[in-house]
Enzyme design. Structure first.
Site, PDB file in Angstrom:
ATOM      1  N   HIS A  81      -1.305  -1.401  -4.182  1.00  0.00           N
ATOM      2  CA  HIS A  81      -2.581  -1.037  -3.547  1.00  0.00           C
ATOM      3  C   HIS A  81      -2.623   0.478  -3.361  1.00  0.00           C
ATOM      4  CE1 HIS A  81      -6.065  -1.885  -0.895  1.00  0.00           C
ATOM      5  NE2 HIS A  81      -5.600  -0.905  -0.136  1.00  0.00           N
ATOM      6  N   ASP A  83      -6.530  -6.104   4.724  1.00  0.00           N
ATOM      7  CA  ASP A  83      -5.899  -4.781   4.695  1.00  0.00           C
ATOM      8  C   ASP A  83      -5.921  -4.159   6.089  1.00  0.00           C
ATOM      9  OD1 ASP A  83      -5.018  -2.238   4.050  1.00  0.00           O
ATOM     10  OD2 ASP A  83      -6.712  -1.740   2.742  1.00  0.00           O
ATOM     11  N   ASP A 100      -4.771   3.711  -2.028  1.00  0.00           N
ATOM     12  CA  ASP A 100      -5.840   4.082  -1.100  1.00  0.00           C
ATOM     13  C   ASP A 100      -6.373   5.470  -1.415  1.00  0.00           C
ATOM     14  OD1 ASP A 100      -5.974   1.835   0.867  1.00  0.00           O
ATOM     15  OD2 ASP A 100      -3.831   2.293   1.014  1.00  0.00           O
ATOM     16  N   MET A 104     -12.168   4.563  -0.547  1.00  0.00           N
ATOM     17  CA  MET A 104     -12.779   4.869   0.754  1.00  0.00           C
ATOM     18  C   MET A 104     -13.468   6.221   0.607  1.00  0.00           C
ATOM     19  SD  MET A 104      -9.617   3.499   3.024  1.00  0.00           S
ATOM     20  CE  MET A 104      -8.554   3.517   1.582  1.00  0.00           C
ATOM     21  N   HIS A 146      -8.450   1.063  -3.890  1.00  0.00           N
ATOM     22  CA  HIS A 146      -9.349   0.900  -2.735  1.00  0.00           C
ATOM     23  C   HIS A 146     -10.039   2.240  -2.482  1.00  0.00           C
ATOM     24  CE1 HIS A 146      -9.495   0.001   1.917  1.00  0.00           C
ATOM     25  NE2 HIS A 146     -10.695   0.106   1.379  1.00  0.00           N
ATOM     26  N   MET A 195     -11.414  -5.519   5.974  1.00  0.00           N
ATOM     27  CA  MET A 195     -10.598  -4.523   6.683  1.00  0.00           C
ATOM     28  C   MET A 195     -10.251  -5.074   8.063  1.00  0.00           C
ATOM     29  SD  MET A 195      -9.967  -1.936   4.777  1.00  0.00           S
ATOM     30  CE  MET A 195      -9.005  -1.078   6.018  1.00  0.00           C
ATOM     31  N   MET A 241      -9.013   8.322  -0.368  1.00  0.00           N
ATOM     32  CA  MET A 241      -9.831   8.758   0.775  1.00  0.00           C
ATOM     33  C   MET A 241     -10.372  10.158   0.513  1.00  0.00           C
ATOM     34  SD  MET A 241      -7.429   7.524   3.917  1.00  0.00           S
ATOM     35  CE  MET A 241      -6.587   5.927   3.891  1.00  0.00           C
ATOM     36  N   SER A 261       0.849  -1.198   0.000  1.00  0.00           N
ATOM     37  CA  SER A 261       0.000   0.000   0.000  1.00  0.00           C
ATOM     38  C   SER A 261       0.878   1.239   0.000  1.00  0.00           C
ATOM     39  CB  SER A 261      -0.892   0.019   1.234  1.00  0.00           C
ATOM     40  OG  SER A 261      -1.389   1.329   1.424  1.00  0.00           O
TER      41      SER A 261
HETATM   42  C1  DX5 Z   1      -6.122   2.037   5.603  1.00  0.00           C
HETATM   43  C2  DX5 Z   1      -5.761   1.600   4.209  1.00  0.00           C
HETATM   44  C3  DX5 Z   1      -4.641   0.646   4.165  1.00  0.00           C
HETATM   45  C4  DX5 Z   1      -3.362   1.109   4.810  1.00  0.00           C
HETATM   46  C5  DX5 Z   1      -2.792  -0.089   5.499  1.00  0.00           C
HETATM   47  O1  DX5 Z   1      -7.355   2.632   5.610  1.00  0.00           O
HETATM   48  O2  DX5 Z   1      -6.861   1.013   3.545  1.00  0.00           O
HETATM   49  O3  DX5 Z   1      -4.404   0.150   2.852  1.00  0.00           O
HETATM   50  O4  DX5 Z   1      -2.416   1.650   3.942  1.00  0.00           O
HETATM   51  O5  DX5 Z   1      -1.687   0.320   6.204  1.00  0.00           O
HETATM   52  P1  DX5 Z   1      -0.883  -0.632   7.182  1.00  0.00           P
HETATM   53  O6  DX5 Z   1      -0.442  -1.832   6.405  1.00  0.00           O
HETATM   54  O7  DX5 Z   1       0.249   0.237   7.599  1.00  0.00           O
HETATM   55  O8  DX5 Z   1      -1.799  -1.006   8.312  1.00  0.00           O
HETATM   56 ZN    ZN Z   2      -6.404  -0.006   1.608  1.00  0.00          ZN
END
Ligand code: DX5
Ligand code: ZN
Length: 218
Positions: A32, A174, A34, A67, A65, A136, A36, A7
């Protein structure tokens, strides 16, 4: 064979191209990404323009991903920017079947994600239509959080549910995945591991990818 999906959230954002190259050198399978929106989750990250730029720097599949609230509005944009799979949160979709069809209509793989407080049993109707389920194992929004223990059993139950309805499902986990939690979640049935801090927070990024794969058992 476990798919390793670093990620980028934990990477140095001033040096993304180089960080991706290091993950690739270690044998990463997917990247990956993310997204947001400061609405569904209390943080802001990247959108299609950054993904479009990264697309020119690597051939790794992009695992996006989302969010974000109302993800339907942006599915075409993320696909055009280079997403190979697009995962939406169950909690953000009023018409999940429609959303999944829309994702698949773009040619991308469709994933559905559940927050820690959302039971996986709610996915029973959508399972035949998705390519991936993302469990998650932290509350979404931030990297570097502690793995929620109950996720192991939740993955086991999801894997059992998929065995009948959807063999070949990508079952992704994740949040808080590292060399300690990785073997536990893969034994429970996860076959895609997302890791931010455990990879980009490590001094040796390629070595961290290899260590995670070794810990996962394949
Ligand atoms: C959190 C993200 C993850 C995040 C995971 O909301 O969806 O993908 O980057 O990070 P680690 O592996 O550091 O927990
Ligand atoms: Zn993620």
């Amino acid at each position: 064979m476990t798919t390793i999906a670093p990620s980028l959230l934990a990477a140095d954002f001033a040096d993304l191209g180089r960080q991706i190259a290091l993950a690739e050198e270690g044998g990463a399978d997917w990247l990956h990404l993310d997204v947001m929106d400061g609405h569904f989750v209390p943080n802001l990250t990247i959108g299609p323009p950054v993904i479009r730029s990264l697309r020119r720097r690597t051939a790794l599949p992009f695992d996006v991903h989302l969010m974000i609230s109302d993800p339907d509005r942006y599915i075409d944009d993320f696909r055009a920017a280079g997403a190979d799979s697009i995962t939406v949160h169950y909690e953000t979709c009023h018409h999940l079947h429609r959303t999944v069809q829309k994702i698949r209509g773009t040619g991308a793989r469709a994933g559905v994600c559940v927050n820690p407080a959302t039971p996986e049993s709610l996915l029973v109707e959508i399972l035949p239509f998705v390519d991936m389920v993302l469990v998650m194992s932290v509350n979404p929004g931030f990297g570097g959080q502690t793995f929620i223990e109950a996720s192991v059993e939740k993955i086991r139950r999801t894997a059992a549910m998929a065995r009948d309805v959807k063999p070949g499902l990508y079952l992704e986990v994740d949040g808080g995945v590292d060399t300690t939690t990785a073997p536990r979640v893969t034994r429970a049935g996860a076959n895609v591991l997302v890791a931010g801090q455990a990879i980009f927070g490590a001094p040796d990024i390629p070595g961290a990818v290899r260590a995670l794969r070794a810990a996962a058992g394949a």
